[in-house]
Design an enzyme around this catalytic site. Structure first.
Site, short mmCIF file in Angstrom:
data_model
loop_
_atom_site.label_atom_id
_atom_site.label_comp_id
_atom_site.label_asym_id
_atom_site.label_seq_id
_atom_site.Cartn_x
_atom_site.Cartn_y
_atom_site.Cartn_z
N GLU A 80 118.06 -49.42 -12.24
CA GLU A 80 119.50 -49.72 -12.27
C GLU A 80 120.22 -48.55 -12.90
OE1 GLU A 80 120.78 -53.22 -14.42
OE2 GLU A 80 122.89 -52.90 -13.85
N GLU A 107 117.10 -60.19 -16.55
CA GLU A 107 117.43 -58.94 -17.25
C GLU A 107 117.52 -59.16 -18.75
OE1 GLU A 107 121.25 -57.29 -16.28
OE2 GLU A 107 122.28 -59.21 -16.40
N GLU A 135 125.25 -54.02 -7.14
CA GLU A 135 125.34 -55.21 -7.99
C GLU A 135 126.80 -55.63 -8.13
OE1 GLU A 135 123.26 -54.96 -11.68
OE2 GLU A 135 121.39 -54.29 -10.74
N ASP A 165 125.04 -60.19 -9.86
CA ASP A 165 124.74 -59.82 -11.25
C ASP A 165 125.24 -60.90 -12.22
OD1 ASP A 165 123.91 -58.28 -13.36
OD2 ASP A 165 125.30 -56.60 -13.01
N ASN A 186 126.06 -50.50 -10.05
CA ASN A 186 127.02 -51.57 -10.37
C ASN A 186 128.39 -51.27 -9.75
OD1 ASN A 186 125.63 -53.41 -12.46
ND2 ASN A 186 125.18 -51.32 -13.19
#
Ligand code: C2E
Ligand code: CA
Ligand code: CA
Length: 774
Positions: free
Chosen positions: A548, A722, A635, A665, A603
């Site tokens: 990520e 996460e 995300e 997310d 993201n």
């Protein structure tokens, strides 16, 4: 005596009626009738006197001396004429008094010369002790009588006739009492003497002439009255056509009114005649109002309701009489129009609340006068969505209802304004205490969270409120508004539908933020924002399946700034698209160096969807960097989906069509709705760290994780956990069936070079841990 009184009365009436006629006439006619009036008044005095003398029985033969008799008549006419003439021309009090003396002298002469003309068979003796005082008293009384007659005051004018009468009566009765008759047959009448029988026709003739004059005067009076009536009627007919109200008044009493004013004052036709003027205008003294000068006052209706009017007075001759005409204009329509104009200038037409400019004016005025007040800044939370979804007509209705609800929450002293599209403000003036301000703020939260009904549509909005309480420290109106906006902004951050009180720290925080904004802009354009990558491992094999990308900024002075802070700052100042696209390019370029089975997750901010061309941008970046689309993961958070549902899903569809994976997310916080999964097939869902944190201690968290795993299984979505920090957490998550794990337990976010070396070590960075868990 009775006959004398009757002739006296008739003569006086004739003299007055003729004199009024003379006053109405012009030129030669005026002089003629004035002379007739004077002669008739002289004749009246003379005839009255001689009728009494003829009736007097002295008990001895009597006669009249013709020259003296004529002289007495002449003196009466001359005396009265001179007195009246002097009085007409007199300007000062003493001149009126003098005129009275002259008039009195004429009567005195008439009396004593007339007495001297009376002859008896014998001789007449006079008691001077009565004669002299009678003259001394009667003359000044006559003078005073004329002064009174000329007076402005009505009460004094009323005294004029009694004074003159008293003067005449004293003269007459004292004069008679002062006279003694002594019989003496030796005395004989002079040859010129006229017998009473001969003088009687003369007196009778004069009396008849007076009666004739009285009749004539009466006719004149009747004609004058008829003319006055006719004039008034004509004026009324004319006035009835006028829109303005007209009143014709005789001193303080209304004698005629037109229909406009009758309607205005609420009286039946003709009912105003005879009504005192101050019944309509109790506060106004019209005699003090200068002619043709307008005044604004209240007219009191018959129902005693006041009506605002404008009045104007003018003096007008009607049938030889001066009359006061008052014009009255209804001001209600004008005032209504003015109020409407004011309303348009100072109010918002949609809600009827004060508009922005009158709100700012009010703030200024309150600050100037140092009146304490609290300021509430209100912003609707989901108004844009309501507007987009249902259209502007519904939006307008919602705003109008918001206005009504806000107004219902405050007192009449407080001000409610619409200061922008969906922004409102309230100034609490009556009671600006913290307790009340917060109470009103909470009521606004509650009231605006209730549904709005517009036709068949039911819409939900909600509102956030920022509050500034009165403080001792002075601030400009601009600063106050800024503080209210800051507090509102804070309320919005803290979650929709909340209130937030301004405190000075916010001010500092916002100043710091603005300074940081400048630095951030520079950092973005200088490429100082870099990416760190955090591996995500497979819960089954322990292999790194993806990384990520997380943004990093090290401020030259302040050191590392957390991405939460600078990302939201970039969102606020419109930099997020530039930043987001730049980071996406970096991530894609880095990923091309790594093995083909390693994906990169980037993201996305919800705002990146708003431009409407996200899929094209992403496609372009992929082409530029040469990254295969299926190696990119994007995300998105649930917050994104809520804004503009249809557009967002369409954009997501396009991205997926390119072959990109889409991840949900932070699942479980914010606005979770399972219906999103029905509308869009996400590739993976990330369980928020807050559930991972509690998975060991909280059964509820464990149950939620299990439910999400179940959902992912049945919908074919991978489930990522996460923020995994401990082995215990890892075991619980693996036990629950999570397919991917990410967290400090495996690796902190590291720079791209570190990922290079991890990858070259064979991607088994964490397999020992996973193996142990398995
Ligand atoms: P996120 O997308 O939920 O990112 C995960 C965050 O959790 C990261 O914080 C990461 O460093 C942190 N994290 C990972 N494992 C652990 C762990 O075991 N323990 C703890 N305590 N934290 C862990 P980071 O990097 O501070 O990012 C915070 C948030 O900032 C991100 O949350 C994301 O919403 C946003 N963000 C970061 N980079 C970007 C970006 O490039 N674009 C956008 N739009 N947002 C970004
Ligand atoms: Ca993320
Ligand atoms: Ca997350």
């Amino acid at each position: 005596m009775a006959l004398a009184a009757a002739i006296c009365a008739i003569g006086v009436y004739a003299s007055f009626a003729i004199s009024h006629h003379a006053a109405r006439a012009k030129g030669g006619n005026r002089t003629l009738w004035s002379l007739v009036s004077i002669i008739s008044s002289g004749c009246t005095a003379w005839a009255t006197h001689f009728i009494i003398l003829l009736a007097f029985n002295p008990g001895m033969p009597s006669a009249f001396e013709p020259v003296l008799t004529a002289a007495s008549l002449a003196s009466a006419i001359v005396g009265i004429g001179a007195g009246v003439l002097m009085s007409i021309n007199a300007r000062q009090i003493w001149a009126h008094f003098l005129a009275g003396l002259v008039l009195g002298l004429g009567i005195t002469t008439l009396h004593y010369v007339g007495q001297a003309a009376y002859l008896v068979e014998g001789y007449v003796s006079w008691n001077l002790r009565l004669v002299i005082p009678s003259i001394i008293i009667s003359l000044p009384l006559s003078g005073l009588g004329m002064v009174a007659a000329a007076s402005r005051s009505q009460a004094l004018r009323r005294c004029a006739a009694p004074l003159l009468l008293a003067s005449i009566a004293i003269l007459h009765f004292c004069g008679m009492a002062a006279m003694s008759l002594h019989f003496d047959p030796s005395r004989s009448f002079p040859s010129t003497a006229v017998s009473p029988a001969a003088i009687t026709p003369v007196v009778a003739g004069i009396s008849l002439a007076l009666i004739a004059l009285a009749l004539l005067g009466w006719r004149f009076d009747l004609a004058a009255i008829a003319r006055l009536r006719q004039d008034r009627r004509r004026l009324r007919e004319l006035a009835d056509v006028a829109l303005e109200g007209l009143l014709i008044c005789q001193s303080d009493v209304i004698v005629a009114a037109n229909s406009s004013i009758e309607q205005l004052a609420g009286y039946d036709p003709g009912m105003l005649a005879g009504v005192a003027l101050n019944a309509l205008f109790p506060t106004m003294d019209f005699s003090k109002l200068p002619e043709r000068e307008e005044r604004e006052i209240d007219l009191v209706m018959r129902t005693s309701r006041p009506v605002p009017v404008r009045v104007l007075r003018c003096e007008l001759a009607l049938g030889h009489k001066m009359q006061t005409v008052i014009a009255v204009r209804d001001q209600r329509e004008r005032l209504r129009t003015e109020a409407k104009i004011r309303q348009l200038a100072f109010n918002d037409s949609l809600t009827g609340l004060s508009n922005r400019s009158s709100y700012v004016d009010r703030l200024r005025q309150l600050s100037c006068e140092q009146i304490p007040f609290a300021l509430l800044s209100i912003d609707l939370d989901r108004f844009k969505a309501v507007n987009d979804q249902f259209g502007h007509l519904v939006g307008d209705q919602v705003l109008a209802q918001v206005g009504d609800r806000l107004r219902s929450l405050v007192g009449p002293k407080d001000l409610v304004a619409r200061v922008g599209g969906d922004e409102f403000a309230i100034i609490l003036i009556g009671d600006a205490s913290a307790t009340r301000s917060c109470e009103v703020g909470r009521q606004i939260n509650r009231k605006l969270a209730e549904p709005f009904t517009a036709g068949s549509v039911i819409a939900y909005c909600g509102a956030s409120v920022g509050i500034v309480l009165p403080s001792v420290e002075a601030a400009t109106v601009g600063e106050l508004r800024q503080r209210a906006d800051l507090a509102l902004y804070r309320a919005k951050i803290e979650g929709r539908g909340t209130i937030c009180l301004f405190d000075p720290e916010m001010d500092t925080a916002s100043r710091d933020r603005r300074a940081l904004e400048g630095d951030l802009r520079k950092a973005i354009f200088d490429g100082q924002i870099t990416l760190a990558y955090q591996p995500v491992v497979s819960a089954v094999t322990g292999a790194i399946t993806s990384v990520e990308a997380l943004a990093r900024w090290t401020h030259p002075v302040k050191g590392p700034i957390p991405p939460d802070i600078f990302i939201s700052l970039a969102e606020e100042c419109g930099l997020i698209e530039t930043l987001g696209t730049g980071l996406l390019r970096v991530a894609c370029r880095d990923a091309t160096r790594w093995p083909e089975n390693l994906r990169v997750a980037v993201n996305l901010s919800p705002l990146q969807f708003q431009a409407g061309n996200l899929s094209e941008t992403v496609e372009r970046v992929l082409t530029e960097t040469g990254l295969v689309p299926n190696r990119l993961q994007l995300e998105v958070t649930e917050g994104l989906v809520i804004r503009d549902v249809d557009r967002t899903f369409a954009e997501l569809e396009r991205l997926r069509a390119l072959g990109i994976q889409i991840l949900m997310d932070d699942f479980g916080v914010g606005y979770s709705s399972l219906s999103y999964f029905e509308r869009f097939p996400f590739d993976k869902v990330k369980i928020d760290k807050s559930f991972v944190d509690k998975i060991v201690t909280s059964r509820a968290s464990r149950a939620i994780v299990q439910a999400v795993v179940g959902l992912g299984g049945s919908l074919g979505m991978g489930v990522v956990a996460e923020g995994v920090e401990t082995e215990e957490q890892m075991r619980a998550l693996v036990g629950a069936g999570c397919t991917y794990l990410q967290g400090f337990l495996f690796s902190k976010p590291v720079n791209a070079n570190d990922i290079d070396s991890i990858v070259s070590l064979g991607q088994k960075y964490c397999d020992s841990n996973v193996d142990r868990a398995a």
